[in-house]
Design an enzyme around this catalytic site. Sequence first.
Site, PDB file in Angstrom:
ATOM      1  N   GLU A  61      36.787  47.844  43.865  1.00 33.48           N
ATOM      2  CA  GLU A  61      37.592  46.773  44.456  1.00 33.48           C
ATOM      3  C   GLU A  61      37.285  46.690  45.955  1.00 33.48           C
ATOM      4  O   GLU A  61      37.130  47.700  46.625  1.00 33.48           O
ATOM      5  CB  GLU A  61      39.065  47.059  44.233  1.00 33.48           C
ATOM      6  CG  GLU A  61      40.018  46.066  44.882  1.00 33.48           C
ATOM      7  CD  GLU A  61      41.478  46.474  44.724  1.00 33.48           C
ATOM      8  OE1 GLU A  61      42.337  45.584  44.789  1.00 33.48           O
ATOM      9  OE2 GLU A  61      41.757  47.683  44.552  1.00 33.48           O
ATOM     10  N   LYS A 113      42.608  38.312  41.574  1.00 33.09           N
ATOM     11  CA  LYS A 113      43.563  39.337  41.161  1.00 33.09           C
ATOM     12  C   LYS A 113      44.930  38.723  40.853  1.00 33.09           C
ATOM     13  O   LYS A 113      45.538  38.072  41.692  1.00 33.09           O
ATOM     14  CB  LYS A 113      43.697  40.383  42.269  1.00 33.09           C
ATOM     15  CG  LYS A 113      44.492  41.622  41.892  1.00 33.09           C
ATOM     16  CD  LYS A 113      44.462  42.603  43.072  1.00 33.09           C
ATOM     17  CE  LYS A 113      45.148  43.914  42.740  1.00 33.09           C
ATOM     18  NZ  LYS A 113      45.109  44.840  43.922  1.00 33.09           N
ATOM     19  N   CYS A 122      42.405  46.601  39.783  1.00 31.85           N
ATOM     20  CA  CYS A 122      43.334  47.636  40.228  1.00 31.85           C
ATOM     21  C   CYS A 122      44.748  47.504  39.652  1.00 31.85           C
ATOM     22  O   CYS A 122      44.981  47.898  38.517  1.00 31.85           O
ATOM     23  CB  CYS A 122      43.357  47.666  41.756  1.00 31.85           C
ATOM     24  SG  CYS A 122      43.901  49.254  42.448  1.00 31.85           S
TER      25      CYS A 122
END
Length: 258
Positions: free
Chosen positions: A44, A110, A144
């Site tokens: 990430e 994300k 994540c």
Amino acid sequence: MPSTLNTALIQTDLYWEDPVSNRKMFEEKIAGIPADVDLIVLPEMFTTGFTMKPENIQLSEGEGTVKWMKQIAQQQNKALVGSIVFQENGKFFNRLFFISPEGRTQVYDKKHTFTLAGEDEVYEAGHEKLIFQYKGFKICPMICYDLRFPVWARNTEDYDVLIYVANWPKKRINAWDTLLKARAIENMSYCIGVNRTGKDGLDFEYPGHSAVYDVLGETLAFSEDEKILYATLDKEHIESTRKKLRFLEDRDRFNLIG
């Protein structure tokens, strides 16, 4: 149609908010990856670390990194996937890019911004799940904090591979280990997780623990060290296991709203 996918996971420390140094570092590591690798997975925010100060990054760096990814993918004849700080229309995104050797580009923003760090106040959240095809495999990439939300990763598309790129800190690494394996088992897919190592500019420590799990949760690769991990994914393993153990056919039927 290929029946295997050779993957390389680059687990490394990152230069804090320094895209130029990070690109140079990754380029050197990628140059040593064997020719038969099909897909390289980066962490990430691999050009900056998990910064909540995207204004410290020059506007041109996002497009510059995408251009760099395309050049590396073409030169090495390998696909790349990883997320970066990206600015578009005056807004910041934690945006994942998949780049094929031919330059085909897929993006994922994300979905679950990390409120504990204030990511939700800095970066725009995404709303669309991404599934892309590469060498006969259906791949779903996430970032994540998305790992904590199983409904978002729920395998309603019969994807073959679930990927998480992360900056996951040492203090909560047990959750990372547990949830990666759980996502593989419950979705009957390969699950790849790539984390970073070292300390960031805010003194948070990252212990690696990058891993690859098969559709039964068996470990194909794992390391705490700064290194490149390799794993071969097998389409036949997916198909034969799902045919024998028809768990996905018994999944609950519902739709997400909002």
